[in-house]
Write a protein that holds these residues in place. Sequence first.
Motif, PDB file in Angstrom:
ATOM      1  N   THR A  63     -50.163 -21.395   5.180  1.00 58.84           N
ATOM      2  CA  THR A  63     -49.784 -22.131   6.379  1.00 58.84           C
ATOM      3  C   THR A  63     -48.307 -22.482   6.321  1.00 58.84           C
ATOM      4  O   THR A  63     -47.813 -22.957   5.302  1.00 58.84           O
ATOM      5  CB  THR A  63     -50.611 -23.440   6.490  1.00 58.84           C
ATOM      6  OG1 THR A  63     -52.004 -23.104   6.452  1.00 58.84           O
ATOM      7  CG2 THR A  63     -50.305 -24.186   7.762  1.00 58.84           C
TER       8      THR A  63
ATOM      9  N   TYR B 172     -47.635 -13.072   4.663  1.00 60.78           N
ATOM     10  CA  TYR B 172     -48.346 -14.000   3.779  1.00 60.78           C
ATOM     11  C   TYR B 172     -49.169 -13.184   2.798  1.00 60.78           C
ATOM     12  O   TYR B 172     -49.469 -12.027   3.030  1.00 60.78           O
ATOM     13  CB  TYR B 172     -49.245 -14.954   4.585  1.00 60.78           C
ATOM     14  CG  TYR B 172     -50.140 -14.224   5.558  1.00 60.78           C
ATOM     15  CD1 TYR B 172     -51.397 -13.771   5.186  1.00 60.78           C
ATOM     16  CD2 TYR B 172     -49.710 -13.960   6.853  1.00 60.78           C
ATOM     17  CE1 TYR B 172     -52.206 -13.081   6.068  1.00 60.78           C
ATOM     18  CE2 TYR B 172     -50.509 -13.276   7.754  1.00 60.78           C
ATOM     19  CZ  TYR B 172     -51.752 -12.837   7.352  1.00 60.78           C
ATOM     20  OH  TYR B 172     -52.539 -12.141   8.239  1.00 60.78           O
TER      21      TYR B 172
ATOM     22  N   ARG C 110     -49.146 -19.689  11.298  1.00 59.54           N
ATOM     23  CA  ARG C 110     -49.295 -18.630  10.302  1.00 59.54           C
ATOM     24  C   ARG C 110     -47.947 -17.928  10.229  1.00 59.54           C
ATOM     25  O   ARG C 110     -47.459 -17.397  11.220  1.00 59.54           O
ATOM     26  CB  ARG C 110     -50.371 -17.630  10.686  1.00 59.54           C
ATOM     27  CG  ARG C 110     -50.382 -16.436   9.721  1.00 59.54           C
ATOM     28  CD  ARG C 110     -51.540 -15.531   9.900  1.00 59.54           C
ATOM     29  NE  ARG C 110     -52.667 -16.160   9.213  1.00 59.54           N
ATOM     30  CZ  ARG C 110     -53.912 -15.789   9.387  1.00 59.54           C
ATOM     31  NH1 ARG C 110     -54.214 -14.838  10.214  1.00 59.54           N
ATOM     32  NH2 ARG C 110     -54.881 -16.393   8.719  1.00 59.54           N
TER      33      ARG C 110
END
Length: 150
Positions: free
Chosen positions: A33, A27, A23
Amino acid sequence: DRVHLLNAGQTFDLGGRSITALRPPTYDAPETTGFFDPTSGALFSADSFGAVLPATAPLASDLDAQALSEGQTLWATVDAPWLESVDASVFATTLENVRKLGASWVLSAHLPPAQGMTERMLATLAEAPGAQPFMGPDQAALEAMLAQMV
């Protein structure tokens, strides 16, 4: 047979070399990913480490250091607005996990390739939880922009 799902920490054999899913430190969606290739030292960081830049360049090291830092901070506040609510010490642990990879390259979807800049970019991200949250334009700003285009 063309899809192989991985979760953070799992590896995938590419035929003589393996990549590890992770991770990224920032994000915009929980399914984001990244991947680390220990053979090349490349960290494929998805959107993380991206930057809003005034110009493009072949390599991140070709960019003005201040413009890169400011652009990365802006990108982080746009792409990961949850950073304003993060405990900086907890986020520091996340960044330390990336640091331990020893990535020599950071390959972000929103930044030219960055070689040998991982530490500098981690330092920039470490400041993001305290950055001014992104505030988009409102209707008055939109109208002003449109008026300039005429």
